[in-house]
Structure formats: C-alpha cells, structure tokens
Design a protein around this motif. Structure first.
Motif, PDB file in Angstrom:
ATOM      1  N   ILE A 141       0.880  -1.175   0.000  1.00  0.00           N
ATOM      2  CA  ILE A 141       0.000   0.000   0.000  1.00  0.00           C
ATOM      3  C   ILE A 141       0.912   1.217   0.000  1.00  0.00           C
TER       4      ILE A 141
ATOM      5  N   LEU B   6       2.061   1.714  13.603  1.00  0.00           N
ATOM      6  CA  LEU B   6       1.868   0.349  14.067  1.00  0.00           C
ATOM      7  C   LEU B   6       2.429   0.204  15.477  1.00  0.00           C
TER       8      LEU B   6
ATOM      9  N   PRO C 294       5.991   2.335   0.601  1.00  0.00           N
ATOM     10  CA  PRO C 294       5.023   1.428   1.229  1.00  0.00           C
ATOM     11  C   PRO C 294       4.849   1.725   2.709  1.00  0.00           C
ATOM     12  N   VAL C 295       3.622   1.737   3.152  1.00  0.00           N
ATOM     13  CA  VAL C 295       3.336   1.939   4.575  1.00  0.00           C
ATOM     14  C   VAL C 295       2.647   0.713   5.177  1.00  0.00           C
ATOM     15  N   ALA C 296       2.193  -0.196   4.329  1.00  0.00           N
ATOM     16  CA  ALA C 296       1.539  -1.420   4.790  1.00  0.00           C
ATOM     17  C   ALA C 296       1.441  -2.349   3.582  1.00  0.00           C
TER      18      ALA C 296
ATOM     19  N   LEU D 293      -5.004   0.988  10.136  1.00  0.00           N
ATOM     20  CA  LEU D 293      -3.975   1.637   9.316  1.00  0.00           C
ATOM     21  C   LEU D 293      -4.234   3.137   9.277  1.00  0.00           C
TER      22      LEU D 293
ATOM     23  N   GLU E 276      -3.501   7.187   9.295  1.00  0.00           N
ATOM     24  CA  GLU E 276      -2.502   8.155   8.844  1.00  0.00           C
ATOM     25  C   GLU E 276      -2.927   9.506   9.418  1.00  0.00           C
TER      26      GLU E 276
ATOM     27  N   ARG F 170       2.000   5.279  -0.339  1.00  0.00           N
ATOM     28  CA  ARG F 170       1.590   6.655  -0.070  1.00  0.00           C
ATOM     29  C   ARG F 170       2.689   7.578  -0.597  1.00  0.00           C
ATOM     30  N   SER F 171       2.286   8.720  -1.082  1.00  0.00           N
ATOM     31  CA  SER F 171       3.266   9.664  -1.620  1.00  0.00           C
ATOM     32  C   SER F 171       3.972  10.384  -0.494  1.00  0.00           C
ATOM     33  N   ASN F 172       5.291  10.438  -0.574  1.00  0.00           N
ATOM     34  CA  ASN F 172       6.023  11.201   0.432  1.00  0.00           C
ATOM     35  C   ASN F 172       6.340  12.597  -0.100  1.00  0.00           C
TER      36      ASN F 172
ATOM     37  N   LEU G 132       6.080  10.852   6.866  1.00  0.00           N
ATOM     38  CA  LEU G 132       5.866  10.624   5.434  1.00  0.00           C
ATOM     39  C   LEU G 132       6.042  11.937   4.674  1.00  0.00           C
ATOM     40  N   LYS G 133       5.512  13.008   5.270  1.00  0.00           N
ATOM     41  CA  LYS G 133       5.629  14.332   4.648  1.00  0.00           C
ATOM     42  C   LYS G 133       5.887  15.369   5.739  1.00  0.00           C
TER      43      LYS G 133
ATOM     44  N   SER H  63       0.880  -4.922   8.574  1.00  0.00           N
ATOM     45  CA  SER H  63       1.790  -3.794   8.696  1.00  0.00           C
ATOM     46  C   SER H  63       3.113  -4.052   7.991  1.00  0.00           C
ATOM     47  N   LYS H  64       3.886  -2.997   7.894  1.00  0.00           N
ATOM     48  CA  LYS H  64       5.087  -3.018   7.068  1.00  0.00           C
ATOM     49  C   LYS H  64       6.116  -4.033   7.568  1.00  0.00           C
TER      50      LYS H  64
ATOM     51  N   SER I  42       2.394   8.256   8.756  1.00  0.00           N
ATOM     52  CA  SER I  42       1.544   7.223   8.163  1.00  0.00           C
ATOM     53  C   SER I  42       1.549   5.937   8.977  1.00  0.00           C
ATOM     54  N   ALA I  43       0.842   4.960   8.452  1.00  0.00           N
ATOM     55  CA  ALA I  43       0.563   3.721   9.185  1.00  0.00           C
ATOM     56  C   ALA I  43       1.814   2.930   9.526  1.00  0.00           C
ATOM     57  N   ASP I  44       2.872   3.077   8.718  1.00  0.00           N
ATOM     58  CA  ASP I  44       4.084   2.312   9.008  1.00  0.00           C
ATOM     59  C   ASP I  44       4.691   2.739  10.342  1.00  0.00           C
TER      60      ASP I  44
END
Lengths: 181, 146
Positions: free
Chosen positions: A48, B66, A59-61, B114, B116, A50-52, B25-26, A159-160, B61-63
C-alpha cells in the motif's frame, strides 16, 4: 520456439485452511481444510503506497488479496462446511504454496495470516512481533457443471514489518521459503 | 526524522513531555503572511504586513503508527496545551500551535488499523521583519571615466 512457459508456473496453491469459531469443537475453534483448488484461483501481495514529500511513493503497509475456487464434488461435505463458515468469524488463514512439479531451487512457502490483533498500548509483550492488523474472508457458491465451486475471497491488511526477517519473535507472516533466512 | 514534544501548563509553568521520534511521510514548510490592507482617503491602496511566519504540513503514516506507543503519544499530543518540534534531536526546536478540532486521521483502505495522521503546525512566534541589504554602489570603471 520457447514453449515450456508452464515450467515457470511455480507455487500453485495446494490447499487453504480457515479457522473459525465453532461451538462444537473442544477448543472453541475449528479448522477446515480446502483442497481441490481450481487453477482459476489467484492471490496477490501488494504494497500500500503513499506519496512522500520527495514525490516518491513509499510502502506503509501491505495488502493480501486472494480468490480461491474450491471444487465441491461432495454435497454432503459442502453444507456442513458452509454452516461452519457461517457460524463465526474466520480467525486464521493458512495457504501452503508448492511447485506443481520438482524444479531447481523451487522450495515451498507457507502463508499464514493470524487474525489476532495485537494490543500493545499497555506495553505488554506479544507472542508475535509483527504488528499484524486484520483480515477477513467472504464466500459464495458459484454454480457450474458438473459441480459447483465454493468461492472464498480473502483480504488481509498487515503492517510493514510483516516482511522483516529478523524482528518477528513468533512466526512471520510469510515463512518457510526455501533458502530464505 | 522529526522529534515532537507536547506540554501542559502547571502552576504557571510549562511541563514538557518526553521526546518522541517519528519517521514522517511528509513534512512541508510553507511561508504564511498576514496583511492589513485598505485604501486611503486619497484613493491609494496600502498593505501593511502584520506578521510573517511558517506553517508545516506533517503527515505520519501507518508504518510508524503500528507502534501503539507512538499512536498513544499523538493522542496526548492532540490534547496538550503547547507543542514543539525538532529536526535535529533538540539541538534546535520550534514552538508551534495546532488547529483546534478533531485529530485529522485518514484511514488507509478504510481500516482503523492503518491510520494516517496529519497536522498543520503554525509557528508560534512571528518571524522578524524582513530586511533588505541596500544595493552596493558600484564604483565606476576606469573605461567609463575615460
């Protein structure tokens, strides 16, 4: 002409196992094994993204999606199976993958998705270090000749760290790959 | 890596939390200015700069989330009174404010597992007034003198 493309079809789905709540089982859980998996079945493991803030997707998951067509050539077995699927939440999912014929370096793989949600807000130690999230399965019966198919659709979100080799204390989500670790 | 702290007022002083690091993430900085504009009786438009500051858009984000401890930190962060961040483990830090209202949570794939989380940080203290160095006077070249 190169025609032996089928040789590269590795890791077909041998069987899937679903564990669900059962009032009849002693442990409270019952595992149903589904063989006779049609080659129409498929699965995918996708990140999954997401744009950084650098303009790249990261990938975040991960997402597992599978659709399994299971030949139902025994109506006596089918009805109790459906009753079992209806009885409770599906808790665990196992899917052994193995090559359809002996091949060089073609090991087998076992995908196991434990549906337990790990709560760590209190800092408690967990059996499995992978912070697995959630998966769910739906099913329906598809009529075809001469026998119907039980179609099970599985979607898992995790999760990642599911792919990290060293960190999981318990079983990793994807394991038993020959030559890995 | 961004480091966050939140604080509460206690007996007239701020008590700060422990630092929590996040792989964001940002994190995007945007300059923001506040103007007072109008028109004089002679019909001349004017714009006075009231203040200038920066805003940062932070997305975690979700990473990262967790880790339940990090998620819990952000819940308390949202209920705090004062906030600050650092990008160099507190060698330098910036105090910011956050907007009121609910914590902005986007559920990836529609799953509550998940999350964010996004924050808009606004710099607490305004930037000092902009100064412009006067242009240096170029000495005439010898050729021009001739």
């Amino acid at each position: 002409m190169f025609t032996n493309k089928k040789n590269w079809v590795l890791l077909p789905i041998k069987e899937i196992k679903l564990t669900h709540v059962s009032e009849e089982a002693v442990s409270g859980y019952e595992t149903t094994t589904f063989g006779n998996i049609s080659n129409r079945s498929s699965y995918s493991i996708t990140p999954i993204l997401r744009s950084n803030d650098e303009g790249f997707e990261t990938p975040v998951a991960y997402k597992f999606e599978g659709t399994f067509y299971i030949l139902q050539n025994n109506y006596e077995d089918m009805v109790p199976t459906l009753r079992g699927l209806l009885a409770g939440n599906l808790n665990d999912f196992d899917m052994p993958l193995s090559p359809n014929r002996p091949q060089i370096q073609a090991g087998s793989m076992w995908i196991t998705i434990d549906g337990t949600i790990i709560e760590t807000e209190n800092g408690e130690q967990t059996v499995r270090n992978v912070q697995l999230k959630k998966w769910r399965a739906n099913w329906h019966v598809e009529q075809s000749e001469p026998y119907p198919f039980l179609v099970i659709e599985v979607k898992g979100l995790f999760s990642k760290d599911a792919f990290e080799i060293n960190s999981p204390v318990g079983s990793p989500v994807f394991n038993q790959i020959s030559g890995w670790q | 890596m961004i480091y966050l702290k939140y604080g509460i007022w206690e007996d007239g002083a701020v008590t700060w939390s422990d630092s929590q690091a996040f792989n964001e993430l940002k994190f995007i900085r945007t300059p923001v200015s506040e103007h007072s504009a109008g028109r004089t009786l002679t019909g001349k438009n004017y714009v006075h700069v009231v203040s200038t500051r920066y805003e940062w858009n932070l997305v975690i984000s979700a990473d990262e989330l967790l880790d339940a401890n990090k998620l819990e930190f952000l819940k308390k962060f949202h209920f705090a009174s004062v906030w600050k961040f650092s990008l160099d483990n507190w060698a330098n830090s910036t105090e910011v404010t956050i907007a009121d209202g609910s914590q902005a949570i986007d559920l990836i794939e529609g799953s509550k597992y998940l999350p964010e989380i996004q924050y808009i940080f606004t710099q607490k203290d305004a930037e000092p007034p902009l100064t412009i160095e006067p242009p240096s006077v170029e000495e005439p070249s010898i050729e021009e003198e001739e």
